[in-house]
Design an enzyme around this catalytic site. Structure first.
Site, PDB file in Angstrom:
ATOM      1  N   ASP A 190       0.865  -1.197   0.000  1.00 22.31           N
ATOM      2  CA  ASP A 190       0.000   0.000   0.000  1.00 22.31           C
ATOM      3  C   ASP A 190       0.890   1.232   0.000  1.00 22.31           C
ATOM      4  OD1 ASP A 190      -2.300   1.535   0.010  1.00 22.31           O
ATOM      5  OD2 ASP A 190      -2.607   1.386   2.178  1.00 22.31           O
ATOM      6  N   LEU A 191       1.800   1.262  -0.966  1.00 18.50           N
ATOM      7  CA  LEU A 191       2.874   2.260  -0.974  1.00 18.50           C
ATOM      8  C   LEU A 191       2.426   3.544  -1.673  1.00 18.50           C
ATOM      9  CD1 LEU A 191       5.867   2.392   0.018  1.00 18.50           C
ATOM     10  CD2 LEU A 191       6.501   2.043  -2.369  1.00 18.50           C
TER      11      LEU A 191
END
Length: 267
Positions: A178-179
């Protein structure tokens, strides 16, 4: 025993102040000031053991993460990490360095040993030896039944030919999962910490696609990542997943971006 009393018993210091931390629309964390001068972050929920294990995996790979101080039952306590908000001079280059460590090739099947979720959207992580099949089944086709018959048909057709779009066996890397910019804390031109992971083993371009969905790293960042040929052409397939998640969680304002991504993929 109250929440504050529980934390005081764990830390050995009374809670003197609290503040809900800003960030993404999912989950949540609270900054706590302790009487002994320490500042920590608390998160609650049934997933905190999974998050703690993910933070440990990131740290083992060489990525900076908040120190986990306590994890038991539904309570996770971490050290608070100061940040400056933006990447500043050198921040993006340092992120490329961090990702080079994080994304070092591994001898593991794709997926993870635990499923996860973003709110009510499940993230299935069953292990697979075929990456394109994993992505088609667990990141694309899984949304079809929630989004209406027209979109469903397009998603199912796209998933069926994912092997023509993505490699079957790219180098396996540990992904943050979830960068986006809100999950990267920068300080003094360096990455101070990666937070709120949704880890699994996969193609490193997934993290790059997520990062470029809402943020705009400079070209020097991509050069520092030394990505495989054709990575830009694969971005729509990887960006489609977070767009589908956003459509399900946040509504019809994401319908058009999903359709544009499907158009770009010929679906």
């Amino acid at each position: 025993m109250s929440w504050a009393e529980t934390i005081a018993a764990i830390t050995g210091s009374a809670v003197t102040g609290s503040k809900r931390l800003s960030g993404g629309s999912l989950g949540g964390a609270t900054r706590l000031d302790l009487a002994d001068g320490r500042v920590i972050v608390a998160k609650q929920g049934g997933d905190v053991p999974v998050e703690s294990a993910m933070l440990a995996a990131l740290a083992e790979a060489g990525a900076p993460v908040p120190e986990v101080l306590h994890c038991a039952d539904d309570l996770l306590l971490m050290a608070f990490v100061e940040s400056e908000g933006g990447a500043g001079d050198g921040g993006w280059q340092d992120l490329a360095r961090v990702l080079a460590k994080l994304h070092a090739p591994r001898e593991e099947p794709y997926g993870w040993d635990a499923d996860y979720h973003f709110a009510e959207v499940a993230i299935a992580n069953a292990r697979s030896d075929n990456w394109s099949t994993f992505w088609g089944e667990h990141r694309i086709a899984c949304h079809a039944k929630y989004l209406g018959p027209v979109t469903a048909a397009r998603l199912e057709a796209l998933a069926g030919r994912m092997g023509d779009i993505l490699p079957a066996t790219p180098p396996a890397s540990l992904l943050h999962g979830d960068l986006w910019g809100g999950n990267i804390l920068f300080a003094k031109g360096r990455v101070a910490a990666l937070i709120d992971p949704a880890c699994y083993i996969g193609h490193r371009e997934v993290d790059i696609a997520m990062l470029t969905l809402f943020d705009h790293p400079p070209e020097e960042f991509f050069e520092g990542c030394e990505l495989e040929e054709g990575w830009r052409e694969r971005l729509p397939a990887y960006r489609l997943w977070p767009l589908l998640v956003h459509l399900r969680l946040f509504g019809e304002s994401y319908r058009a971006p999903v359709e544009r991504a499907l158009d770009a993929l010929g679906a």
